[in-house]
Motif scaffolding. Structure first.
Motif, mmCIF file in Angstrom:
data_model
loop_
_atom_site.group_PDB
_atom_site.id
_atom_site.type_symbol
_atom_site.label_atom_id
_atom_site.label_comp_id
_atom_site.label_asym_id
_atom_site.label_seq_id
_atom_site.Cartn_x
_atom_site.Cartn_y
_atom_site.Cartn_z
ATOM 1 N N ASP A 87 -27.773 24.871 -23.524
ATOM 2 C CA ASP A 87 -27.166 25.650 -24.452
ATOM 3 C C ASP A 87 -26.316 24.868 -25.212
ATOM 4 O OD1 ASP A 87 -28.568 27.994 -23.322
ATOM 5 O OD2 ASP A 87 -26.523 28.496 -22.107
ATOM 6 N N THR A 88 -25.664 23.863 -24.861
ATOM 7 C CA THR A 88 -24.744 23.030 -25.684
ATOM 8 C C THR A 88 -25.714 22.307 -26.569
ATOM 9 O OG1 THR A 88 -23.294 22.771 -23.781
ATOM 10 C CG2 THR A 88 -23.157 21.154 -25.439
ATOM 11 N N VAL A 89 -26.842 21.762 -26.390
ATOM 12 C CA VAL A 89 -27.590 21.074 -27.196
ATOM 13 C C VAL A 89 -28.269 21.950 -28.369
ATOM 14 C CG1 VAL A 89 -29.905 19.955 -27.329
ATOM 15 C CG2 VAL A 89 -28.329 19.382 -25.513
ATOM 16 N N LEU B 229 -23.192 13.644 -26.794
ATOM 17 C CA LEU B 229 -24.097 14.299 -26.074
ATOM 18 C C LEU B 229 -24.014 13.537 -24.650
ATOM 19 C CD1 LEU B 229 -27.326 14.821 -28.034
ATOM 20 C CD2 LEU B 229 -25.639 16.346 -27.496
ATOM 21 N N THR B 230 -23.547 12.318 -24.482
ATOM 22 C CA THR B 230 -23.524 11.681 -23.167
ATOM 23 C C THR B 230 -22.411 12.185 -22.651
ATOM 24 O OG1 THR B 230 -24.785 9.958 -23.885
ATOM 25 C CG2 THR B 230 -23.294 9.517 -21.920
ATOM 26 N N GLU B 231 -21.130 12.200 -23.289
ATOM 27 C CA GLU B 231 -19.748 13.019 -22.718
ATOM 28 C C GLU B 231 -19.956 14.172 -22.143
ATOM 29 O OE1 GLU B 231 -17.249 11.164 -21.894
ATOM 30 O OE2 GLU B 231 -18.042 9.124 -22.500
ATOM 31 N N ILE C 192 -20.648 18.282 -17.782
ATOM 32 C CA ILE C 192 -21.512 19.302 -17.461
ATOM 33 C C ILE C 192 -22.115 19.096 -15.854
ATOM 34 C CG2 ILE C 192 -23.424 20.768 -17.464
ATOM 35 C CD1 ILE C 192 -23.241 20.615 -20.669
ATOM 36 N N TYR C 193 -22.422 18.061 -15.767
ATOM 37 C CA TYR C 193 -23.080 17.558 -14.367
ATOM 38 C C TYR C 193 -22.120 17.053 -13.631
ATOM 39 C CZ TYR C 193 -28.012 18.471 -15.934
ATOM 40 O OH TYR C 193 -29.086 19.112 -16.611
ATOM 41 N N GLY C 194 -21.048 16.714 -14.127
ATOM 42 C CA GLY C 194 -19.911 16.100 -13.210
ATOM 43 C C GLY C 194 -19.414 17.066 -11.950
ATOM 44 N N ASP D 61 -21.599 9.582 -9.825
ATOM 45 C CA ASP D 61 -22.789 9.825 -10.189
ATOM 46 C C ASP D 61 -23.203 10.333 -11.515
ATOM 47 O OD1 ASP D 61 -23.946 8.944 -7.687
ATOM 48 O OD2 ASP D 61 -24.012 10.912 -6.828
ATOM 49 N N ALA D 62 -22.326 11.166 -12.079
ATOM 50 C CA ALA D 62 -22.313 11.432 -13.298
ATOM 51 C C ALA D 62 -22.065 10.462 -14.418
ATOM 52 C CB ALA D 62 -21.242 12.780 -13.568
ATOM 53 N N ASP D 63 -21.222 9.523 -14.072
ATOM 54 C CA ASP D 63 -20.892 8.464 -14.786
ATOM 55 C C ASP D 63 -22.098 7.502 -15.092
ATOM 56 O OD1 ASP D 63 -18.377 9.330 -15.180
ATOM 57 O OD2 ASP D 63 -17.508 7.626 -13.843
ATOM 58 N N LYS D 64 -23.200 7.894 -14.349
ATOM 59 C CA LYS D 64 -24.594 6.917 -14.642
ATOM 60 C C LYS D 64 -25.634 7.645 -15.524
ATOM 61 C CE LYS D 64 -24.539 5.328 -9.534
ATOM 62 N NZ LYS D 64 -25.253 5.288 -8.511
#
Length: 887
Positions: A561-563, A580-582, A587-589, A596-599
């Motif tokens: 939805d964000t995209v 978009l990376t941030e 979202i996945y953090g 793991d989300a930082d990868k």
């Protein structure tokens, strides 16, 4: 030409000195050896060592020692190099180059204190006259005293007295001077023994006379036969060393036997001696390869044992303990029995002698076959002989295997081992697949003995596991807990007595598997545990399922939805990869965790022209930073497949997202009423198709396949099996999701149906905007005037301008309508009517859906995939009574 002739002559001499046999006996092997030697000598010039390269290497060592805080080692090296420079010798660069080649980790293994052991002892100071005079002072009178050199000494008196004695006696340790007469050591010659020897050889003297036949006794024939079998020259048997042939002489006969019988008996024994002679001559050469050297040493050992048996036979006839009958026939029977294994071995050596130049382990394969053949023919002595010889030669071949499986090391330029280092500088992320490879020969056959090929992959993977553990830094703990290596010899494999009932090949395979398991199990188990527990393999696969395959539907929907909102905003930087990376990490953090989300990384590709089609979503792709240890399992080539699946899911979500923005309240305002029913019908059909496709991908394809892959992954023995399971898992996902190359037609049909949602959404938005913002009467087909006409005229792109409202009342109305009025939709200069768009969508949907269903059924029958049959059945439900089909 003279130079080439000289080189050719020298090459022939070199080959004959190495192969050790006459070219006439085996022309084919000699020709093959000459081709190898000529090809090896031709391109080489054998230049001198480059002294500047050697000097540069030592300067690099000096710099390396000082960087690693080993100034003491660098100073010691520098002082000795300066000392060498003062010595004039043309071969110093070669000596230094050899030392460089022999060096082995000098920083770790060198100690400067050890150099003191090489320093020669300090010589004692020179003796001075002062010290001599101090110990033994002299007077002037003693210096000038004359010495009578003619006077006899006491020693001469003792010697003259001893010579006067009639019976000289040897000197004893009691004598003061320990002097004795050497003549006392001479023994008198016993002429009687010499006469007996000459009398025993009298038949040889008679053989030189003109008599055609000389009668000999059986004892004389036995003695000559034993000498001949031991490799000594005899008179009864004539030998030709050049051709390696032995034949019995026809000048001798037995007085009690027919001549034909004697000749036949001598011929049979000569054949035995000829085989033994060729075997002895083959062992006399010196091979350069350790494998062949071991084989030659093992053959010499058995020849020596055979010579011991011959010596025992000679003793029986020379000094019998009991009375025995002298029988040449009995000797023939005894020798035939003793020499039978050696004669079989001689035939084997003659068959593989030329092949050993190319295949250094040909003797292992030949011995293995001989052992199996002897077992099948129930020849127990031959079976035991060749089995012991095989295992003795096998130990040398096991040394590089043991070194590779225990230490992960390869011998320098070891052409006999089937593993070699292909790229020592390869990255750690591809170490398992690229750094080491199997050595293969003609026809892509493995360069290893045939009986080891079934276990070659386990040997290969064990060594790679050890290297992998070394890279992880945990090999030391593994080496300390190694298992005891089982013995691999004749007794442990075949038993100590009799022929085994099971085939030798099966017995060897079982024993060798146990030998490998003692080294393979520990390394593979430790590596598996390390990958699962500390490297987080299963957790990473779970993260991939969440990130790329939509395992967490809520998180994937939020990201999608964000995209989509950024796409519909029509902003220039909507696909900015940093932003978009941030957003993706935020979202996945909450699902994957902060670490793991930082990868997560979002990558984007700019398109030359903007498009409303769903294929534009392929310009966005998710990526995940993996550690090098896991990249050997989840390889780089696997990431694009994950991205394809993620893009397909994103396109499915996009289709449903656009259809849901067509609200029922907006459809109710359409005029005429026929447009309402047709729009409702098409919207319901496309929503149904999107839901069916999303459910098929996430539940049927991804869910079941991922569960099966994780179950198999936990049972995998090594990285090879893990990587293959992961590749098969992705290939199955790619095929079942219709992303494979051979299913591209069906994939295009699916995308065509999903793109219909974009057409329906855009057509509905245009119709709604035209009703709220009717065009001027003089230009009914033109879009509403832009707020900045000057800027619109300056646009060079074919992308139309964004329609913006001009008055506040319209803006308020649009705000009340919510997402129904999408002002970001581009307005082309001319549009088809809503009726035309609806008819086109309905026509395409009615045409491609049956084609897709039939295609799924056809490939389901061919590929035996039940999931395609299930999807086809679910798509056929559209014609089985749904309300929107009849509406």
């Amino acid at each position: 030409m003279a130079q080439h002739a000289k080189v050719a002559a020298l090459t022939d001499e070199l080959i004959q000195s190495i192969i050790g046999f006459d070219p006439a006996t085996n022309r084919r092997a000699y020709k093959h050896a000459k081709e190898i030697a000529t090809a090896g000598l031709r391109p080489h010039q054998y230049n001198r060592t480059n002294q500047f390269d050697v000097q540069q290497s030592f300067e690099g060592l000096d710099e390396k020692f000082r960087i690693l805080n080993r100034d003491d080692l660098a100073d010691a090296l520098q002082s000795r190099l300066l000392e060498l420079n003062s010595i004039r010798n043309t071969w110093i660069p070669e000596y230094l180059a050899l030392l460089l080649q022999l060096s082995d980790r000098p920083i770790e293994n060198s100690e400067v204190e050890a150099l003191e052991l090489l320093r020669p002892p300090t010589p004692p100071p020179a003796l001075t006259w002062a010290e001599i005079i101090q110990d033994d002072p002299y007077s002037d009178e003693e210096i000038w005293k004359d010495v009578d050199y003619a006077a006899e000494s006491s020693e001469d008196e003792v010697l003259s007295e001893r010579r006067k004695k009639s019976k000289p006696t040897p000197a004893s340790s009691v004598d003061e001077q320990d002097v004795f007469d050497p003549e006392t050591l001479l023994e008198p010659v016993d002429t009687h023994v010499l006469e007996e020897i000459q009398q025993a050889q009298s038949w040889n003297l008679k053989a030189s006379q003109e008599s055609p036949k000389v009668e000999i006794t059986e004892l004389q024939a036995i003695r000559e036969t034993l000498f001949m079998l031991a490799g000594l020259p005899t008179t009864l048997y004539l030998s030709e060393p050049q051709h390696g042939s032995i034949r019995g002489s026809q000048r001798y006969k037995f007085s009690h036997a027919m001549e034909k019988t004697t000749e036949d008996l001598l011929t049979q024994i000569a054949d035995i001696g000829q085989g033994l002679y060729r075997l002895r001559r083959w062992t006399a050469r010196s091979a350069s390869l350790p494998l062949v050297q071991t084989f030659e040493a093992a053959v010499r050992k058995r020849l020596l044992k055979f010579d011991g048996r011959l010596a025992a036979l000679q003793q029986e006839y020379l000094a019998p303990k009991v009375s025995i009958a002298v029988s040449f026939l009995e000797l023939h029977s005894e020798v035939s029995k003793l020499a039978s294994p050696l004669l079989r071995l001689a035939k084997l050596v003659a068959a593989i002698e030329g092949e050993l130049l190319v295949n250094p382990f040909a003797h292992l394969e030949a011995l293995f076959q001989e052992v199996g053949l002897a077992q099948m023919t129930l020849e127990e002595p031959i079976f035991t002989f060749f089995s012991e010889l095989f295992f003795e030669c096998l130990q040398t071949y096991l040394k590089p295997i043991r070194k590779w499986m225990e230490l992960g090391d390869l011998g320098t330029n070891d052409e006999t081992f089937f593993v070699f280092e292909n790229d020592s500088g390869s990255e750690a992320s591809s170490m398992w697949h690229d750094r080491f490879v199997l050595r293969r020969g003609k026809g892509n056959t493995l360069r290893a003995p045939e009986f080891l090929e079934p276990a070659a992959m386990k040997i290969f993977n064990t060594g790679k596991s050890v290297v992998f553990l070394k890279e992880l830094g945990v090999y030391d703990t593994v080496a300390e807990t190694g298992e005891v290596e089982p013995r691999l010899n004749h007794e442990s494999v075949c038993g100590s007595s009799g022929l085994p009932f099971a085939p030798f090949a099966e017995l060897f395979r079982t024993a060798f598997d146990g030998w490998i398991r003692s080294k393979y199990s520990l390394a593979s188990t430790v590596l598996r545990t390390r990958l699962f527990s500390q490297c987080g393999l299963l957790q990473t696969l779970s993260n991939f399922q969440t990130l790329f395959l939509g395992a967490d539907g809520a998180a994937f929907q939020d990201f999608a939805d964000t995209v989509f909102e950024r796409i519909d905003s029509r902003q220039r930087g909507w696909n900015d990869r940093f932003l978009l990376t941030e957003l993706a990490r935020g979202i996945y953090g909450s699902v994957l965790g902060k670490s793991d989300a930082d990868k997560i990384i979002v990558r984007s590709v700019r398109m030359k022209t903007e498009t409303r089609a769903l294929k534009g979503l392929a310009t966005l792709s998710l990526d995940y930073a993996l550690p090098w240890s896991l990249m050997n399992i989840i390889q780089r080539s696997s990431i694009p497949i994950y991205q394809q699946l993620s893009t397909l899911l994103l396109q499915t979500y996009r289709s449903k997202y656009l259809l849901q923005r067509i609200r029922l309240d907006d459809i109710a305002t359409l005029i005429p009423t026929a447009f309402k029913s047709k729009t409702l019908k098409l919207r319901a059909q496309l929503l149904w198709f999107s839901d069916i496709l999303r459910s098929y991908l996430t539940e049927t394809v991804i869910g079941q396949t991922h569960t099966a892959m994780l179950s198999s992954m936990t049972k995998a023995e090594d990285i090879d099996e893990m990587a293959n399971l992961h590749l098969k898992y992705l290939a199955r996902l790619q095929e079942q999701a219709l992303l494979a190359d051979n299913l591209r037609v069906l994939y295009n049909v699916v995308m065509e149906v999903l793109d219909l949602a974009v057409l329906l959404h855009d057509a509905h938005i245009r119709e709604t905007q035209q009703r709220l913002h009717p065009p001027p009467s003089h230009a009914p087909l033109l879009p509403a005037k832009s707020k900045r006409p000057g800027k619109t005229k300056r646009r060079k792109s074919v992308i139309p301008a964004i329609v913006e409202a001009e008055d506040e009342e319209t803006s308020v109305t649009e705000a009340e309508e919510g997402e129904t009025l999408d002002r970001s939709v581009p307005m082309p200069l001319r549009y088809p009517t809503l009726e035309q768009e609806l008819e086109k969508i309905e026509s395409v949907f009615s045409r491609v859906l049956p084609f897709l269903t039939a295609g799924l059924r056809n490939i389901g029958r061919v590929g035996a995939e039940p999931v395609w049959e299930m999807l086809a059945e679910r798509l056929e439900w559209r014609g089985k009574g749904e309300g929107f089909e009849r509406g």
